[in-house]
Design a protein around this motif. Structure first.
Motif, mmCIF file in Angstrom:
data_model
loop_
_atom_site.group_PDB
_atom_site.id
_atom_site.type_symbol
_atom_site.label_atom_id
_atom_site.label_comp_id
_atom_site.label_asym_id
_atom_site.label_seq_id
_atom_site.Cartn_x
_atom_site.Cartn_y
_atom_site.Cartn_z
ATOM 1 N N GLY A 26 -58.559 69.560 -22.886
ATOM 2 C CA GLY A 26 -59.449 68.463 -22.555
ATOM 3 C C GLY A 26 -60.175 68.594 -21.237
ATOM 4 O O GLY A 26 -60.994 67.737 -20.895
ATOM 5 N N ASP A 27 -59.859 69.608 -20.479
ATOM 6 C CA ASP A 27 -60.553 69.834 -19.208
ATOM 7 C C ASP A 27 -60.268 71.264 -18.757
ATOM 8 O O ASP A 27 -59.506 71.987 -19.404
ATOM 9 C CB ASP A 27 -60.102 68.837 -18.151
ATOM 10 C CG ASP A 27 -61.120 68.655 -17.031
ATOM 11 O OD1 ASP A 27 -60.959 67.709 -16.226
ATOM 12 O OD2 ASP A 27 -62.080 69.459 -16.945
ATOM 13 N N THR A 28 -60.839 71.642 -17.620
ATOM 14 C CA THR A 28 -60.659 73.002 -17.094
ATOM 15 C C THR A 28 -59.303 73.129 -16.417
ATOM 16 O O THR A 28 -59.029 72.455 -15.423
ATOM 17 C CB THR A 28 -61.774 73.325 -16.096
ATOM 18 O OG1 THR A 28 -63.045 73.152 -16.738
ATOM 19 C CG2 THR A 28 -61.650 74.748 -15.594
ATOM 20 N N PHE A 29 -58.463 73.991 -16.963
ATOM 21 C CA PHE A 29 -57.077 74.104 -16.502
ATOM 22 C C PHE A 29 -56.983 74.393 -15.020
ATOM 23 O O PHE A 29 -56.179 73.776 -14.306
ATOM 24 C CB PHE A 29 -56.389 75.209 -17.303
ATOM 25 C CG PHE A 29 -54.961 75.467 -16.917
ATOM 26 C CD1 PHE A 29 -54.606 76.625 -16.245
ATOM 27 C CD2 PHE A 29 -53.970 74.544 -17.224
ATOM 28 C CE1 PHE A 29 -53.293 76.867 -15.890
ATOM 29 C CE2 PHE A 29 -52.647 74.779 -16.872
ATOM 30 C CZ PHE A 29 -52.306 75.937 -16.206
ATOM 31 N N TYR A 32 -56.642 71.924 -11.880
ATOM 32 C CA TYR A 32 -55.476 71.071 -11.711
ATOM 33 C C TYR A 32 -54.317 71.766 -11.015
ATOM 34 O O TYR A 32 -53.967 72.907 -11.347
ATOM 35 C CB TYR A 32 -54.988 70.576 -13.079
ATOM 36 C CG TYR A 32 -55.934 69.607 -13.717
ATOM 37 C CD1 TYR A 32 -57.020 70.051 -14.463
ATOM 38 C CD2 TYR A 32 -55.764 68.239 -13.559
ATOM 39 C CE1 TYR A 32 -57.910 69.158 -15.019
ATOM 40 C CE2 TYR A 32 -56.643 67.334 -14.118
ATOM 41 C CZ TYR A 32 -57.719 67.804 -14.846
ATOM 42 O OH TYR A 32 -58.597 66.905 -15.402
ATOM 43 N N ALA A 33 -53.720 71.048 -10.067
ATOM 44 C CA ALA A 33 -52.388 71.395 -9.612
ATOM 45 C C ALA A 33 -51.427 70.951 -10.716
ATOM 46 O O ALA A 33 -51.629 69.897 -11.331
ATOM 47 C CB ALA A 33 -52.056 70.696 -8.307
ATOM 48 N N MET A 34 -50.400 71.763 -10.944
ATOM 49 C CA MET A 34 -49.487 71.512 -12.055
ATOM 50 C C MET A 34 -48.047 71.412 -11.551
ATOM 51 O O MET A 34 -47.705 71.963 -10.502
ATOM 52 C CB MET A 34 -49.575 72.651 -13.070
ATOM 53 C CG MET A 34 -50.957 72.895 -13.639
ATOM 54 S SD MET A 34 -51.555 71.560 -14.663
ATOM 55 C CE MET A 34 -50.375 71.613 -16.018
ATOM 56 N N GLY A 35 -47.234 70.729 -12.329
ATOM 57 C CA GLY A 35 -45.843 70.598 -11.909
ATOM 58 C C GLY A 35 -44.886 70.439 -13.072
ATOM 59 O O GLY A 35 -45.282 70.073 -14.185
ATOM 60 N N LEU A 100 -55.504 66.477 -10.086
ATOM 61 C CA LEU A 100 -56.600 67.147 -9.402
ATOM 62 C C LEU A 100 -56.270 67.273 -7.919
ATOM 63 O O LEU A 100 -55.384 66.590 -7.397
ATOM 64 C CB LEU A 100 -57.893 66.355 -9.604
ATOM 65 C CG LEU A 100 -58.422 66.317 -11.047
ATOM 66 C CD1 LEU A 100 -59.543 65.295 -11.163
ATOM 67 C CD2 LEU A 100 -58.891 67.682 -11.483
ATOM 68 N N LEU A 101 -56.985 68.138 -7.255
ATOM 69 C CA LEU A 101 -56.906 68.321 -5.798
ATOM 70 C C LEU A 101 -55.540 68.879 -5.381
ATOM 71 O O LEU A 101 -55.029 69.783 -6.003
ATOM 72 C CB LEU A 101 -57.239 67.010 -5.087
ATOM 73 C CG LEU A 101 -58.634 66.430 -5.391
ATOM 74 C CD1 LEU A 101 -58.843 65.113 -4.666
ATOM 75 C CD2 LEU A 101 -59.719 67.438 -5.042
#
Length: 123
Positions: A26-29, A32-35, A100-101
């Motif tokens: 659904g968006d540009t991977f 995103y910061a991921m956890g 984000l961010l």
């Protein structure tokens, strides 16, 4: 609409390894910061490991440091959690999260969550 989906949970014995995966749609991977976070029955959701967009920042919880490794492949749009030397206290539902961010270890800062995947470690 951003959606996260986790894969790879299961029932293992103490000392075994397991790798969790998470995909974002659904968006540009790589925006995103991921956890990875986890929640055991009767306990609050807790931070496991997070990773910045470029993989240069990977804070990891002391309880899993040296055993768990978070990584990402932006080309494949995939987030991973390699879990080695699993212990019964690692038993929990593991959730993938995105924001984000900047990277943060605070679960409440993450905007998007998967449904989770169960990891059960028997002694």
């Amino acid at each position: 609409q951003v959606q996260l989906r986790e894969f790879g949970g299961g029932l293992v014995q103490a000392g075994d390894s397991l790798r969790l995966s998470c995909t974002l749609s659904g968006d540009t991977f790589n925006n995103y910061a991921m956890g990875w976070f986890r929640q055991a029955p009767g306990k609050e959701r807790e931070f496991v490991a997070v990773i910045s967009q470029s993989s240069d920042d990977t804070p990891t919880a002391d309880s899993v440091k040296g055993r768990f490794t978070i990584s990402r492949d932006n080309a494949k749009r995939m987030l991973y959690l390699q879990m080695n030397n699993l212990k019964p206290e690692d038993t929990a539902r593991y959730y993938c999260a995105a924001k984000l961010l900047l990277t943060t270890t605070l679960a409440k800062r993450y905007s998007y969550w998967g449904q989770g995947t169960q990891v059960t470690v028997s002694s």
